[in-house]
Design a protein around this motif. Structure first.
Motif, PDB file in Angstrom:
ATOM      1  N   VAL A 304      10.279   9.000  -9.193  1.00  0.00           N
ATOM      2  CA  VAL A 304       8.959   9.853  -8.618  1.00  0.00           C
ATOM      3  C   VAL A 304       8.075   8.233  -8.178  1.00  0.00           C
ATOM      4  N   THR A 305       8.541   7.404  -8.749  1.00  0.00           N
ATOM      5  CA  THR A 305       7.991   5.892  -8.283  1.00  0.00           C
ATOM      6  C   THR A 305       8.391   5.820  -7.050  1.00  0.00           C
ATOM      7  N   TYR A 306       9.478   5.818  -6.348  1.00  0.00           N
ATOM      8  CA  TYR A 306       9.779   5.739  -5.032  1.00  0.00           C
ATOM      9  C   TYR A 306       9.094   6.319  -4.018  1.00  0.00           C
ATOM     10  N   HIS A 307       8.815   7.548  -4.371  1.00  0.00           N
ATOM     11  CA  HIS A 307       7.785   8.435  -3.512  1.00  0.00           C
ATOM     12  C   HIS A 307       6.604   8.276  -3.513  1.00  0.00           C
ATOM     13  N   LEU A 308       5.892   7.513  -4.479  1.00  0.00           N
ATOM     14  CA  LEU A 308       4.540   7.000  -4.742  1.00  0.00           C
ATOM     15  C   LEU A 308       4.652   5.778  -3.726  1.00  0.00           C
ATOM     16  N   ALA A 309       5.687   4.874  -3.936  1.00  0.00           N
ATOM     17  CA  ALA A 309       5.755   3.601  -3.148  1.00  0.00           C
ATOM     18  C   ALA A 309       5.945   3.850  -1.718  1.00  0.00           C
ATOM     19  N   GLN A 310       6.688   5.111  -1.406  1.00  0.00           N
ATOM     20  CA  GLN A 310       6.871   5.191   0.180  1.00  0.00           C
ATOM     21  C   GLN A 310       5.564   5.734   0.499  1.00  0.00           C
ATOM     22  N   LEU A 311       4.682   6.394  -0.260  1.00  0.00           N
ATOM     23  CA  LEU A 311       3.377   6.866   0.429  1.00  0.00           C
ATOM     24  C   LEU A 311       2.507   5.794   0.656  1.00  0.00           C
ATOM     25  N   TYR A 312       2.508   4.651  -0.167  1.00  0.00           N
ATOM     26  CA  TYR A 312       1.801   3.453  -0.013  1.00  0.00           C
ATOM     27  C   TYR A 312       2.165   2.656   1.326  1.00  0.00           C
ATOM     28  N   PHE A 313       3.574   2.569   1.272  1.00  0.00           N
ATOM     29  CA  PHE A 313       4.219   1.761   2.410  1.00  0.00           C
ATOM     30  C   PHE A 313       3.604   2.453   3.928  1.00  0.00           C
ATOM     31  N   THR A 314       3.819   3.580   3.964  1.00  0.00           N
ATOM     32  CA  THR A 314       3.200   4.491   5.038  1.00  0.00           C
ATOM     33  C   THR A 314       1.819   4.314   5.308  1.00  0.00           C
ATOM     34  N   GLN A 315       1.026   4.423   4.590  1.00  0.00           N
ATOM     35  CA  GLN A 315      -0.440   4.094   4.592  1.00  0.00           C
ATOM     36  C   GLN A 315      -0.636   2.548   4.880  1.00  0.00           C
ATOM     37  N   GLY A 316       0.100   1.691   4.544  1.00  0.00           N
ATOM     38  CA  GLY A 316      -0.107   0.329   4.928  1.00  0.00           C
ATOM     39  C   GLY A 316       0.240   0.062   6.364  1.00  0.00           C
ATOM     40  N   SER A 317       1.022   0.848   6.800  1.00  0.00           N
ATOM     41  CA  SER A 317       1.810   0.590   8.169  1.00  0.00           C
ATOM     42  C   SER A 317       0.647   1.067   9.251  1.00  0.00           C
ATOM     43  N   GLY A 318      -0.365   1.792   8.875  1.00  0.00           N
ATOM     44  CA  GLY A 318      -1.124   2.160  10.034  1.00  0.00           C
ATOM     45  C   GLY A 318      -1.979   1.185  10.500  1.00  0.00           C
ATOM     46  N   GLN A 319      -2.936   1.516  11.431  1.00  0.00           N
ATOM     47  CA  GLN A 319      -3.784   0.582  12.028  1.00  0.00           C
ATOM     48  C   GLN A 319      -5.203   1.099  11.311  1.00  0.00           C
ATOM     49  N   PHE A 320      -5.848  -0.285  10.799  1.00  0.00           N
ATOM     50  CA  PHE A 320      -7.124  -0.075  10.289  1.00  0.00           C
ATOM     51  C   PHE A 320      -7.819  -1.275  10.362  1.00  0.00           C
ATOM     52  N   ALA A 321      -9.140  -1.153   9.920  1.00  0.00           N
ATOM     53  CA  ALA A 321      -9.933  -2.560  10.063  1.00  0.00           C
ATOM     54  C   ALA A 321      -9.442  -3.451   8.941  1.00  0.00           C
ATOM     55  N   PRO A 322      -9.987  -4.789   9.359  1.00  0.00           N
ATOM     56  CA  PRO A 322      -9.365  -5.931   8.520  1.00  0.00           C
ATOM     57  C   PRO A 322     -10.246  -5.764   7.113  1.00  0.00           C
ATOM     58  N   ASN A 323     -11.463  -5.046   6.934  1.00  0.00           N
ATOM     59  CA  ASN A 323     -11.770  -4.627   5.466  1.00  0.00           C
ATOM     60  C   ASN A 323     -11.024  -3.583   4.899  1.00  0.00           C
TER      61      ASN A 323
END
Length: 345
Positions: A304-323
């Motif tokens: 379960v933790t792996y799936h949650l970490a995978q979600l966060y990794f995908t979100q952190g790989s996107g394009q977003f503002a510095p803040n």
């Protein structure tokens, strides 16, 4: 689902027959290792005949699977020929062997599509289900696979009473987790879901209603199980897939909390990937966090933790503002994985 791999494998090669078949399967292995597939096939045909005579369903299925594998080395269009042979064989088989073979036939039709889709896409629509598989378009192949996967689930009470441990001859994967899917019904449901939930299956009768965007599909298991299909949408592949997931979760609830977590994790992952709804990530995040404390087994909790970490990794790989707070998602993913590893040691 990574913790429980697919248990019934079309081209299995492991030699794990019952004791009275062990010598014959060892001969098969010896011939195969020596590059003598025809001799191996001759022995498999002996096992086939013996299994029919003795009414040994698991050994018969194993023999049929190996016949498909070895015939592929001699025959042109072997998959189509093997499908035709199995369709004749299944007519005379008793339950639950019959349902297993229907599931295999359905898988073989879909394997034919996957192996030849570049060519099949060029075919014009065919009329009727008769004739040569080599002339069928995607719609007809999918319909025939539908038919066999549906037949594989008929006689649910018989399948529920068939313990999976009886079928070790045709199982693979980590035996420690088979107790989470203890019956043949669990296994055949899971295989049908693999078919109906495939992206290529949706190329036929593609879901234009946005049914996967319904928020209840990413809610907790009780809300999900209460979901009902709109009356006017028919039995399209998307709805069929959702209903099969509901049935799988109902079966899992009868087994254990860990069994429910396994199937619910698989359901949440699938629905999250299919949904196009704004806010789906937040709902998936919440659902995973609520699922985590329900897992009794440490390895399952780590899954379960792996799936949650995978979600966060995908979100952190996107394009977003510095803040944007998303910039910290990789750090959160790393921390989750580190904590999971420490919890397993």
């Amino acid at each position: 689902m990574r913790i429980i791999p697919l248990l019934l494998f079309l081209l299995a090669t492991t030699i794990c027959g019952a004791q009275n078949y062990g010598g014959l399967w060892q001969e098969v292995q010896t011939f195969e290792n020596g590059g003598q597939p025809r001799s191996a096939l001759d022995v498999v045909l002996k096992i086939h005949a013996q299994a029919i005579k003795e009414g040994n369903g698991p050994q018969l299925v194993k023999a049929l699977v190996h016949e498909v594998k070895f015939n592929a080395q001699f025959e042109e269009e072997s998959l189509a020929l093997s499908i035709a042979r199995l369709k004749e064989e299944v007519k005379t088989l008793p339950a639950p062997t019959r349902q297993i073979v229907h599931s295999i036939i359905g898988e073989m039709y879909w394997a034919y599509w996957n192996n030849n889709n570049w060519q099949i896409r060029q075919r014009t629509a065919t009329v009727g289900m008769d004739g040569d598989l080599l002339t069928w378009d995607l719609k007809h192949i999918a319909q025939e696979a539908d038919l066999h996967f549906t037949q594989s689930l008929q006689g649910a009470d018989t399948l529920r009473s068939a313990k999976l441990e009886t079928y070790t001859a045709i199982l693979q994967g980590d035996a420690r987790f088979r107790k989470l899917r203890p019956t043949l019904y669990h296994l055949l449901l899971s295989r049908a879901i693999d078919f109906y939930g495939s992206e290529d299956r949706d190329l036929v009768n593609f879901d234009l209603s946005g049914i996967y965007d319904h928020p209840d599909l990413l809610a907790d298991s009780e809300v999900f199980l209460a979901w009902k299909a709109p009356a006017n949408d028919g039995l399209q592949p998307a709805i069929r897939t959702i209903q099969l997931y509901q049935e799988l979760l109902r079966e899992a609830k009868k087994v254990s909390m860990d069994a429910l977590v396994v199937e619910d994790l698989r359901r949440l992952d699938f629905m999250h990937r299919r949904s196009q709804r704004d806010g789906k990530d937040a709902q998936y995040d919440k659902a995973l966090r609520e699922l985590y404390p329900l897992a009794v087994n440490k390895a399952l909790a780590a899954e379960v933790t792996y799936h949650l970490a995978q979600l966060y990794f995908t979100q952190g790989s996107g394009q977003f503002a510095p803040n944007d707070e998303l910039k910290w998602k990789w750090k959160q993913a790393y921390r989750l994985c580190a904590d999971a590893v420490n919890g397993l040691t």
